[in-house]
Design a protein around this motif. Structure first.
Motif, mmCIF file in Angstrom:
data_model
loop_
_atom_site.group_PDB
_atom_site.id
_atom_site.type_symbol
_atom_site.label_atom_id
_atom_site.label_comp_id
_atom_site.label_asym_id
_atom_site.label_seq_id
_atom_site.Cartn_x
_atom_site.Cartn_y
_atom_site.Cartn_z
ATOM 1 N N LEU A 7 -19.017 -5.548 -25.748
ATOM 2 C CA LEU A 7 -20.140 -5.187 -26.616
ATOM 3 C C LEU A 7 -19.647 -4.090 -27.546
ATOM 4 N N ALA A 8 -19.630 -4.380 -28.840
ATOM 5 C CA ALA A 8 -19.178 -3.407 -29.831
ATOM 6 C C ALA A 8 -20.390 -2.918 -30.623
ATOM 7 N N ARG A 9 -20.539 -1.597 -30.698
ATOM 8 C CA ARG A 9 -21.656 -1.024 -31.456
ATOM 9 C C ARG A 9 -21.229 -0.903 -32.913
ATOM 10 N N THR A 10 -22.046 -1.457 -33.789
ATOM 11 C CA THR A 10 -21.784 -1.411 -35.216
ATOM 12 C C THR A 10 -22.980 -0.803 -35.928
ATOM 13 N N GLU A 11 -22.882 -0.651 -37.243
ATOM 14 C CA GLU A 11 -24.011 -0.149 -38.027
ATOM 15 C C GLU A 11 -25.226 -1.054 -37.900
ATOM 16 N N ASP A 12 -24.984 -2.344 -37.695
ATOM 17 C CA ASP A 12 -26.060 -3.333 -37.620
ATOM 18 C C ASP A 12 -26.547 -3.582 -36.196
ATOM 19 N N GLY A 13 -26.063 -2.838 -35.235
ATOM 20 C CA GLY A 13 -26.449 -3.040 -33.838
ATOM 21 C C GLY A 13 -25.254 -3.469 -33.007
ATOM 22 N N TRP A 14 -25.524 -4.107 -31.896
ATOM 23 C CA TRP A 14 -24.465 -4.523 -30.983
ATOM 24 C C TRP A 14 -23.976 -5.919 -31.325
ATOM 25 N N LEU A 27 -4.985 -1.254 -17.640
ATOM 26 C CA LEU A 27 -6.096 -0.637 -18.343
ATOM 27 C C LEU A 27 -5.759 -0.466 -19.819
ATOM 28 N N SER A 28 -4.518 -0.165 -20.135
ATOM 29 C CA SER A 28 -4.096 -0.039 -21.538
ATOM 30 C C SER A 28 -4.282 -1.352 -22.295
ATOM 31 N N ASP A 29 -3.935 -2.472 -21.646
ATOM 32 C CA ASP A 29 -4.146 -3.788 -22.262
ATOM 33 C C ASP A 29 -5.628 -4.018 -22.537
ATOM 34 N N LEU A 30 -6.469 -3.648 -21.578
ATOM 35 C CA LEU A 30 -7.910 -3.816 -21.724
ATOM 36 C C LEU A 30 -8.446 -2.935 -22.857
ATOM 37 N N ALA A 31 -7.966 -1.699 -22.939
ATOM 38 C CA ALA A 31 -8.393 -0.787 -24.005
ATOM 39 C C ALA A 31 -7.966 -1.326 -25.373
ATOM 40 N N ASP A 32 -6.757 -1.857 -25.464
ATOM 41 C CA ASP A 32 -6.290 -2.441 -26.726
ATOM 42 C C ASP A 32 -7.155 -3.625 -27.138
ATOM 43 N N LEU A 33 -7.507 -4.478 -26.186
ATOM 44 C CA LEU A 33 -8.375 -5.618 -26.445
ATOM 45 C C LEU A 33 -9.728 -5.145 -26.973
ATOM 46 N N ALA A 34 -10.273 -4.106 -26.369
ATOM 47 C CA ALA A 34 -11.562 -3.564 -26.799
ATOM 48 C C ALA A 34 -11.467 -2.963 -28.195
ATOM 49 N N ARG A 35 -10.401 -2.239 -28.469
ATOM 50 C CA ARG A 35 -10.240 -1.619 -29.793
ATOM 51 C C ARG A 35 -10.115 -2.671 -30.897
ATOM 52 N N GLU A 36 -9.524 -3.815 -30.573
ATOM 53 C CA GLU A 36 -9.434 -4.905 -31.552
ATOM 54 C C GLU A 36 -10.805 -5.442 -31.920
ATOM 55 N N ALA A 37 -11.779 -5.315 -31.018
ATOM 56 C CA ALA A 37 -13.136 -5.807 -31.267
ATOM 57 C C ALA A 37 -13.910 -4.919 -32.227
ATOM 58 N N SER A 38 -13.414 -3.707 -32.464
ATOM 59 C CA SER A 38 -14.109 -2.772 -33.341
ATOM 60 C C SER A 38 -13.118 -2.071 -34.269
ATOM 61 N N PRO A 39 -12.875 -2.657 -35.426
ATOM 62 C CA PRO A 39 -11.899 -2.069 -36.343
ATOM 63 C C PRO A 39 -12.306 -0.695 -36.888
ATOM 64 N N ASP A 40 -13.582 -0.339 -36.784
ATOM 65 C CA ASP A 40 -14.065 0.936 -37.319
ATOM 66 C C ASP A 40 -14.121 2.042 -36.273
ATOM 67 N N ASP A 41 -13.441 1.875 -35.153
ATOM 68 C CA ASP A 41 -13.424 2.874 -34.079
ATOM 69 C C ASP A 41 -14.807 3.170 -33.515
ATOM 70 N N THR A 43 -17.966 2.530 -30.759
ATOM 71 C CA THR A 43 -17.999 2.405 -29.302
ATOM 72 C C THR A 43 -17.924 0.941 -28.899
ATOM 73 N N VAL A 44 -17.058 0.655 -27.933
ATOM 74 C CA VAL A 44 -16.961 -0.688 -27.367
ATOM 75 C C VAL A 44 -17.099 -0.562 -25.861
ATOM 76 N N LEU A 45 -17.936 -1.420 -25.299
ATOM 77 C CA LEU A 45 -18.111 -1.478 -23.852
ATOM 78 C C LEU A 45 -17.512 -2.782 -23.345
ATOM 79 N N VAL A 46 -16.717 -2.685 -22.307
ATOM 80 C CA VAL A 46 -16.230 -3.868 -21.608
ATOM 81 C C VAL A 46 -17.038 -3.935 -20.321
ATOM 82 N N LEU A 47 -17.767 -5.029 -20.153
ATOM 83 C CA LEU A 47 -18.593 -5.228 -18.971
ATOM 84 C C LEU A 47 -17.980 -6.338 -18.143
#
Length: 182
Positions: A7-14, A27-41, A43-47
């Protein structure tokens, strides 16, 4: 059965996306995957949820270190996806020690294929670290305040159980977008 979503939080919502964890080993691989989901830095939640056993939340805020909450460390320790989240730091271990999770016997029965696996849930997940037995704690570990600023308090997070991912998404106002990837 597992379910994992970003779930990536954007200006338009989630925004939600289904995620495959088969290629994620750390965990680093998981964090990298999450960061790719949000190019604008943002908040990203991995559930991550294993039905009726445990759930985990990983929060990535830009380049900050991931924050983690796991509902039941002992149950997660018996899971190949759970072991990604159970870092030495999260378990209060000295990072210089052998990783106790490497010594666990994860032979596929953690997915419920073996009837005796249910009996194991009553026992502590124990592994050997430098020749001594060390238990992975039953119950929650990590940052229970991980979602405080998003409307899910520590007390509510600790009280979640069987359908935690859906309940978290409801509290965030992201249940509709989560359902699109479920």
């Amino acid at each position: 059965m597992y379910f994992a979503a970003l779930l990536a939080r954007t200006e338009d919502g989630w925004e939600a996306s289904d995620t495959e964890l088969d290629d994620v080993e750390t965990l680093s691989d998981l964090a990298d995957l999450a960061r790719e989901a949000s190019p604008d830095d943002d908040t990203v939640l991995v559930l991550i949820e294993q039905e009726d056993s445990w759930f985990g939340v990983v929060r990535i805020d830009g380049e900050e270190d991931p924050r983690i909450f796991v509902s039941d460390a002992a149950a997660a320790a018996r899971s190949s996806y759970g072991e990604i989240l159970l870092t030495d730091e999260l378990l209060g271990r000295d990072p210089g020690d052998l990783d106790a999770l490497d010594t666990l016997d994860l032979d596929g029965t953690e997915d419920g294929e073996n009837e005796d696996a249910e009996d194991d849930e009553e026992e502590d997940a124990v592994s050997t670290v430098n020749g001594s037995a060390e238990a992975v704690p039953h119950g929650p570990v990590g940052d229970a305040g991980i979602l405080d600023d998003l409307g899910v308090g520590e007390k509510e997070l600790r009280a979640l159980s069987s359908d935690a991912v859906t309940e978290i998404a409801d509290a965030l106002g992201a249940s509709e977008v989560l359902e699109t990837v479920r």
